[in-house]
Write a protein that holds these residues in place. Structure first.
Motif, PDB file in Angstrom:
ATOM      1  N   ASN A  27      -3.763  -3.424  -0.001  1.00 26.67           N
ATOM      2  CA  ASN A  27      -4.891  -2.894   0.768  1.00 26.67           C
ATOM      3  C   ASN A  27      -5.840  -2.085  -0.106  1.00 26.67           C
ATOM      4  O   ASN A  27      -7.073  -2.171   0.037  1.00 26.67           O
ATOM      5  N   MET A  30      -8.071  -4.330  -2.070  1.00 24.14           N
ATOM      6  CA  MET A  30      -9.141  -4.858  -1.201  1.00 24.14           C
ATOM      7  C   MET A  30     -10.233  -3.807  -1.013  1.00 24.14           C
ATOM      8  O   MET A  30     -11.420  -4.107  -1.130  1.00 24.14           O
ATOM      9  N   VAL A  34     -14.208  -3.867  -2.038  1.00 26.96           N
ATOM     10  CA  VAL A  34     -15.270  -3.665  -1.041  1.00 26.96           C
ATOM     11  C   VAL A  34     -16.250  -2.591  -1.529  1.00 26.96           C
ATOM     12  O   VAL A  34     -17.470  -2.756  -1.438  1.00 26.96           O
TER      13      VAL A  34
ATOM     14  N   LYS C  26      -6.044 -12.617   6.240  1.00 29.45           N
ATOM     15  CA  LYS C  26      -6.192 -11.494   5.296  1.00 29.45           C
ATOM     16  C   LYS C  26      -6.150 -12.026   3.861  1.00 29.45           C
ATOM     17  O   LYS C  26      -7.009 -11.692   3.037  1.00 29.45           O
ATOM     18  N   ALA C  29      -9.244 -14.284   3.111  1.00 32.55           N
ATOM     19  CA  ALA C  29     -10.465 -13.504   2.844  1.00 32.55           C
ATOM     20  C   ALA C  29     -10.438 -12.950   1.419  1.00 32.55           C
ATOM     21  O   ALA C  29     -11.467 -12.932   0.733  1.00 32.55           O
TER      22      ALA C  29
ATOM     23  N   GLU D  38     -17.782  -7.953   2.875  1.00 31.20           N
ATOM     24  CA  GLU D  38     -17.909  -7.463   4.258  1.00 31.20           C
ATOM     25  C   GLU D  38     -16.884  -8.156   5.163  1.00 31.20           C
ATOM     26  O   GLU D  38     -16.406  -7.563   6.130  1.00 31.20           O
ATOM     27  N   VAL D  40     -13.891  -9.174   3.881  1.00 29.08           N
ATOM     28  CA  VAL D  40     -12.647  -8.530   3.417  1.00 29.08           C
ATOM     29  C   VAL D  40     -12.456  -7.172   4.094  1.00 29.08           C
ATOM     30  O   VAL D  40     -11.342  -6.809   4.474  1.00 29.08           O
ATOM     31  N   GLU D  41     -13.576  -6.448   4.252  1.00 26.88           N
ATOM     32  CA  GLU D  41     -13.503  -5.094   4.832  1.00 26.88           C
ATOM     33  C   GLU D  41     -12.854  -5.098   6.225  1.00 26.88           C
ATOM     34  O   GLU D  41     -12.144  -4.168   6.590  1.00 26.88           O
ATOM     35  N   PHE D  43     -10.475  -6.870   7.184  1.00 25.32           N
ATOM     36  CA  PHE D  43      -9.028  -7.060   7.067  1.00 25.32           C
ATOM     37  C   PHE D  43      -8.305  -6.006   6.253  1.00 25.32           C
ATOM     38  O   PHE D  43      -7.080  -5.990   6.205  1.00 25.32           O
ATOM     39  N   GLN D  44      -9.054  -5.098   5.586  1.00 31.41           N
ATOM     40  CA  GLN D  44      -8.413  -4.316   4.518  1.00 31.41           C
ATOM     41  C   GLN D  44      -7.259  -3.425   4.967  1.00 31.41           C
ATOM     42  O   GLN D  44      -6.320  -3.220   4.216  1.00 31.41           O
TER      43      GLN D  44
END
Lengths: 115, 115, 115, 115
Positions: A27, A30, A34, C26, C29, D38, D40-41, D43-44
């Motif tokens: 996480n 990720m 972002v 997840k 992405a 955006e 990915v965000e 799901f992060q």
């Protein structure tokens, strides 16, 4: 940079909000990417001169995104007990080998030799 | 972290290779996001337990990608004369305000008040 | 674009390799963003003229990265039963509203009105 | 998917706003990667089950980000005259070779042979 102080700030902030449970490195990586894109977004329609000369609010915005990236990066290092300074120095040595320099006679200059 | 030493390493490496000309912040932000994705790539098919326990070569790989990200991040700070430690401390203060804490009675705890 | 054919190719490829188990949205992405960065990497040190005129191997490389991005994008749509064409058309309508046009008198031109 | 219709929508939208001048492929690749982040965000911080079962507003949000990614991807293809369907089919063939299948005796199954 006082890493102990920064790590302590990061740790306190997450612990107080009970967010540690979300901070698996998958996480965190990720979230770091972002934030990196939020920095990219500032530059996406700019030409090189505009990008080189950010001013005022845009520069402040960039500074904040840079800080966000750094916080996630340091948070990941904290998880794996990675010493960021050591990691950088080691990687720069690898880069020196990967992209060697040559002297005027075209001979490779070995890393660590005086230049 | 000895920022002067790291900045000096980065500066010397780029100057010796005549790569400064490529290091417009627009390009540096792109390169930073590419390195962030190389870190993400390590985690993309892992479950949370695997991600939390990287070992051996995979951990070394992650360490190198983290260093690459840090180098581009510091390089961007050098361009804009941003003090990374100060940027982080300021951003953490903004985050404290953005995500306030509440005491047991549900009252917002102001930033800086003892906790 | 024959979406049924493409979806069938993607589905067969994953199923034959028993990779469906990795294809949580997840992860998909993340993989999509990694491929997007591989496209960015091609452009990161180029000036605008070089970028506009990719040739030969570099253009072929870009084409392959574009295909990789498309495959993960379609794979995510397959997971959620999203019709990509419909999603694009709907989003373009939202964009029309978000960035309205103005006529020569400075009046907003409503979406759908002839222009 | 009716690519001509989508391309026409994209082209009209940009031309009406005089945004074509910004749409160098370097910038478009940056914008594409920002849109990918955006997605990915969303799901992060989710676990796999939450990610697999997006609902309501979150699913609608994901759909919009997917559309944004598709628009920039198609816009880049338009710049280079890349046929997206052909690019995908060709790349899937390369992937078949890169990740070969094996029969029960451990022999590689050649691409195109019946399976």
């Amino acid at each position: 940079m006082d890493m102990k102080k920064i790590e302590s700030l990061i740790n306190k902030f997450s612990t107080q909000r009970d967010w540690e449970k979300f901070h698996n490195p998958k996480n965190l990586a990720m979230a770091l990417s972002v934030e990196a894109s939020e920095l990219v977004e500032i530059f996406q329609w700019l030409d090189f001169e505009q990008a080189a000369n950010l001013q005022g609010e845009k520069k402040e915005h960039a500074k904040q995104e840079i800080a966000d990236i750094a916080v996630y990066l340091i948070r990941i290092c904290m998880h794996y007990n990675i010493d960021l300074e050591e990691a950088i120095v080691e990687k720069m040595k690898l880069n020196e080998k990967k992209y060697p320099l040559f002297d005027e006679q075209g001979n490779k200059i070995e890393y660590g030799k005086k230049k």
